[in-house]
Design a protein around this motif. Sequence first.
Motif, mmCIF file in Angstrom:
data_model
loop_
_atom_site.group_PDB
_atom_site.id
_atom_site.type_symbol
_atom_site.label_atom_id
_atom_site.label_comp_id
_atom_site.label_asym_id
_atom_site.label_seq_id
_atom_site.Cartn_x
_atom_site.Cartn_y
_atom_site.Cartn_z
ATOM 1 N N ASN A 172 26.311 10.694 15.175
ATOM 2 C CA ASN A 172 27.697 11.118 15.122
ATOM 3 C C ASN A 172 28.619 10.152 15.845
ATOM 4 O O ASN A 172 29.760 9.938 15.438
ATOM 5 C CB ASN A 172 27.829 12.515 15.722
ATOM 6 C CG ASN A 172 29.236 13.082 15.509
ATOM 7 O OD1 ASN A 172 29.697 13.149 14.380
ATOM 8 N ND2 ASN A 172 29.885 13.450 16.582
ATOM 9 N N TYR A 211 27.079 18.137 15.386
ATOM 10 C CA TYR A 211 25.965 19.077 15.276
ATOM 11 C C TYR A 211 26.462 20.499 15.475
ATOM 12 O O TYR A 211 27.492 20.742 16.095
ATOM 13 C CB TYR A 211 24.875 18.733 16.288
ATOM 14 C CG TYR A 211 25.259 19.003 17.723
ATOM 15 C CD1 TYR A 211 25.018 20.240 18.312
ATOM 16 C CD2 TYR A 211 25.882 18.029 18.502
ATOM 17 C CE1 TYR A 211 25.377 20.492 19.625
ATOM 18 C CE2 TYR A 211 26.252 18.274 19.819
ATOM 19 C CZ TYR A 211 25.994 19.507 20.373
ATOM 20 O OH TYR A 211 26.358 19.759 21.658
ATOM 21 N N SER A 219 16.986 22.725 9.782
ATOM 22 C CA SER A 219 16.488 23.034 11.125
ATOM 23 C C SER A 219 15.667 24.305 11.181
ATOM 24 O O SER A 219 15.049 24.592 12.202
ATOM 25 C CB SER A 219 17.674 23.168 12.092
ATOM 26 O OG SER A 219 18.446 21.990 12.065
ATOM 27 N N LEU A 246 21.249 13.651 15.997
ATOM 28 C CA LEU A 246 22.557 13.859 15.358
ATOM 29 C C LEU A 246 23.701 13.382 16.245
ATOM 30 O O LEU A 246 24.695 12.840 15.755
ATOM 31 C CB LEU A 246 22.738 15.337 15.014
ATOM 32 C CG LEU A 246 21.909 15.832 13.813
ATOM 33 C CD1 LEU A 246 22.016 17.335 13.709
ATOM 34 C CD2 LEU A 246 22.370 15.178 12.528
ATOM 35 N N ARG A 247 23.571 13.604 17.565
ATOM 36 C CA ARG A 247 24.597 13.104 18.476
ATOM 37 C C ARG A 247 24.736 11.586 18.384
ATOM 38 O O ARG A 247 25.836 11.032 18.369
ATOM 39 C CB ARG A 247 24.260 13.511 19.913
ATOM 40 C CG ARG A 247 24.399 14.990 20.206
ATOM 41 C CD ARG A 247 24.354 15.237 21.704
ATOM 42 N NE ARG A 247 24.259 16.646 22.013
ATOM 43 C CZ ARG A 247 23.147 17.255 22.366
ATOM 44 N NH1 ARG A 247 22.015 16.568 22.471
ATOM 45 N NH2 ARG A 247 23.143 18.537 22.618
ATOM 46 N N PHE A 287 22.787 21.616 7.604
ATOM 47 C CA PHE A 287 22.156 21.421 8.913
ATOM 48 C C PHE A 287 21.231 22.587 9.243
ATOM 49 O O PHE A 287 20.119 22.394 9.725
ATOM 50 C CB PHE A 287 23.242 21.293 9.978
ATOM 51 C CG PHE A 287 22.695 21.236 11.370
ATOM 52 C CD1 PHE A 287 22.163 20.070 11.878
ATOM 53 C CD2 PHE A 287 22.684 22.371 12.167
ATOM 54 C CE1 PHE A 287 21.653 20.028 13.170
ATOM 55 C CE2 PHE A 287 22.176 22.336 13.434
ATOM 56 C CZ PHE A 287 21.657 21.150 13.942
ATOM 57 N N LEU A 319 18.942 17.481 17.479
ATOM 58 C CA LEU A 319 20.307 17.440 18.004
ATOM 59 C C LEU A 319 20.618 16.105 18.647
ATOM 60 O O LEU A 319 21.701 15.543 18.469
ATOM 61 C CB LEU A 319 20.510 18.565 19.025
ATOM 62 C CG LEU A 319 20.515 20.004 18.467
ATOM 63 C CD1 LEU A 319 20.862 20.971 19.572
ATOM 64 C CD2 LEU A 319 21.485 20.140 17.323
ATOM 65 N N TYR A 374 27.970 24.175 7.986
ATOM 66 C CA TYR A 374 26.709 24.064 8.722
ATOM 67 C C TYR A 374 25.502 24.437 7.878
ATOM 68 O O TYR A 374 24.377 24.413 8.353
ATOM 69 C CB TYR A 374 26.741 24.917 9.990
ATOM 70 C CG TYR A 374 26.410 26.377 9.804
ATOM 71 C CD1 TYR A 374 25.096 26.821 9.932
ATOM 72 C CD2 TYR A 374 27.389 27.312 9.526
ATOM 73 C CE1 TYR A 374 24.787 28.166 9.781
ATOM 74 C CE2 TYR A 374 27.090 28.649 9.373
ATOM 75 C CZ TYR A 374 25.784 29.070 9.497
ATOM 76 O OH TYR A 374 25.471 30.393 9.355
#
Length: 892
Positions: free
Chosen positions: A204, A212, A185, A200-201, A181, A197, A178
């Motif tokens: 993904n 995430y 952030s 990223l979802r 990421f 987020l 992480y």
Amino acid sequence: MLVVSVTLLACSTEKNTFINRTYHSTTAKYNGYFNARELINLGLFEYRRVFREDFTRVLPIELLPNEEDVVEFYPIVDTAISKCRNVITKHSMPTASKPSKKKTEYARWIDMNWLLIGKAHFIRRDYQNALETFEYVRKFYADRPSTYIAQLWEAKAQIELNLLAEANRTLQKLDNRYGVFLSDSQGKSGFMYRRKLRKLRKQNRSGDLAPYFPKKLHFEIATTKAELALRRNEDSQAIYHLKESLKHARKKEQKARINFIIGQLLQKSDDKAARDFYTASIKKNAPFEMAFNAKINRAMVGGKSENEIIMELQKMLKEQKYLEYKDQIYFAMASVELTRPDVDKAKYYLGRSVFYSINNNRQKGISYEKLGDITFEERNYVAAQKYYDSSARVIPEDYANYELIVNKAEQLSELVNNVTIVDFEDSVQRIARMSEEEREAFLEGVIEKLKEEERIRKEKEAQRAAQLRELQMQQAAQSGAGNKFYFNNMKAMNEGFEEFRQMWGQRENEDHWRRSTKELIASFDEEELEGDVDVGDLEQEVYDPATVDPSQVPLEELTTDILMNSIPVTDSAMALSNERLLAALYKSGRIYNEELNEPQLGAKQFQRVIDHGVENEYNVTSAFELYKMFEKTQTSKAEVNKNYILTNYPNSDYANYLRDPDYFIKKKEMDALALKDYLRSVERFERGLYFPVILKAENVIDDEPDNKFRAEYFLLKAMAMGRINNDKSSLLPVLEQAIEEFPDTRVAERAAEMIQLINDGVPDFEGFEFDVGADIFDFSYKDKMVVLIYLDSKEDVREVATKVSDFTREFFSRDRLRPSTQIYDKNTTFIKIEEFRDANHAAEYVRDFGKTKKYLGDLRNKKLIYISPANFKVMMRDKKLEEYEMFFKNNY
């Protein structure tokens, strides 16, 4: 109809449609995860609410049930595990009947149910099962955020299993997963973070990125790293990670606890920065007891003068809300006074701390320990032993210094016993040297003094009892518990106390307090008394002044004649008194010199032995101790004791040493040769060469009085004679001589046993089998087991079975165990619990049975064994219970 159809279609776990996913995900979330999580959270909340933490140690970062309390927590976590497993079984998409063959999971929240199962195992202290569950989630759900949570908890489980290197690697891997990421952030607002987020979802789902990272996990990562550092005794690293965790803490109670722990760690290294963190803990609305200890610790850290700290603590003493904690405040004040140092005032405050420690045995024990340390440093070892002994009696066994306190009390107890004997024998010998008239007058004065001291003692006890009742009344009023419960109603308690005193008089807090003359009543068997017997009609016990121990006589019946029983006025009594006095002087001298490193005090005791002028075994040893003590520092005194030994004990080992410093080395060599000869004689005896053995034994007995094994040769000679003589009475002179020359030894005991066998007749030898049951029963740890609980013949079988069933159902609900009643014979009945996976599973049940109060009560003390079904059939068929009990003892 349409709703029913949609619902039926949604029930399928094999169709990957929006309706199916929504139905099973929602059910998995609320029927399983949500309910189970709330159940655990409520249990933890209640546990933490009533648990009293030990603020003398660094607090755990997260408070979870300890090894003893977790047993009571089993029903909660087992129910949570059962709920989550049912949900996984029914709502996993596709079905979870064969988890190893699953390649994907369509339903949401199934992974969170797995996580909760792992957490429940962790709380249950079943760390191995927890670790395996977290590893499964991390690997199988690598495309979901739960993989990070599982990896974090994997590290926590490894820490608890003491796999510290593995835990460190796990946390490093988590950092790597992480890190990018997190760096992208940092500094973003909450809105921008959520926007990232969502992006990223979306990415993904197309498989472009890893899942995430949940922002709320940052706090737990930091605290886990701190926990790992604490296990490694790296306090500075722990402080760093705890400070990092404060940046992510969301709840006030989290901030208060972390600040308090940082303060404790800084205080350990005398860092005055601890004050700021204690202050921060107080400001974050820490729980009352934590806030109180934060104030105490903040005062103790420093940064203020001793007078300012004392004034701050005295201000806390006056506050009503701290009434229950006066013992800790006084202890803190004593600690401040010791830094000045003002030892007398510190002792006073410690005494007040002990007095106010009504419900806090830990603090009472710590205060006693500190008093023991102070008096020990003052070389007042008698007082120190009493304080250490008092501390050992009240302080909990989990206290860090518990073993040290017990050892100090035990080590000093021998010194105290010997010093007490010296004081007593000195006193009675001084009285014995008085004239008869002076002795009579002196003893009368002693009795009056004892009565006066007893009166003062009772007055002080009554005053202390009144103060304690008043204090309890104040604490009860402060607690707000109301007056409905008798022991919270001080008015009712005081009235009851006065009524008891008027009816029964002043009584000690002891067993059988109703018996006015316990010695009198104890001499009668209640079953033999017919009708009502008035104790006043019974003849009062008469004490014989010539035989009674004065310490056993009530003070009001004590007379000068009874006291005279302890005065050595005859030559034989004086000889016994001297024997006790000189032994105690020598032993106390050895303790002072060797164990307490007090050569001056030891020398004083040794010199008293010599100066007493009575021939005894301790004269030469005391003189030798003095010689060794003064040999290098005070040669004139050493020479005096050397001449004393050479003049008065020229043939002793000590005199031989003074003539030849290598004497003991040579003696050791001679003893080694004597051992070799003795072992050769034993070997000859075992080979049946009895005549050479007898000859050797006679030579040693007649010609070698200093042979180290001379006593053993008496027995060897007797046993060899017994093998060649039919008339065993011929052995008696040898055995009797052994007893005469070596009384109160193991050789004398064995000789006496042989004499008794000769006089009474030698019994037939009975053989025995070493491993009883080994040829009847089969051993295995992996076989299934049943547990047998022994019942007394007078017990209500149905009542016991109900209690055992309730315990089993609540604390082992997941194992589906079946209790039943099993009759072995007319005298023996079991509660039979079946069926356990293996011996370890059965042993866990036996252990928890003995530790759990709920349902069981005194049943916890029952005898339990476990046995495989195959062995159980053999035991019941052949009635081999005793043999299996021995087999169980030897193998399990």
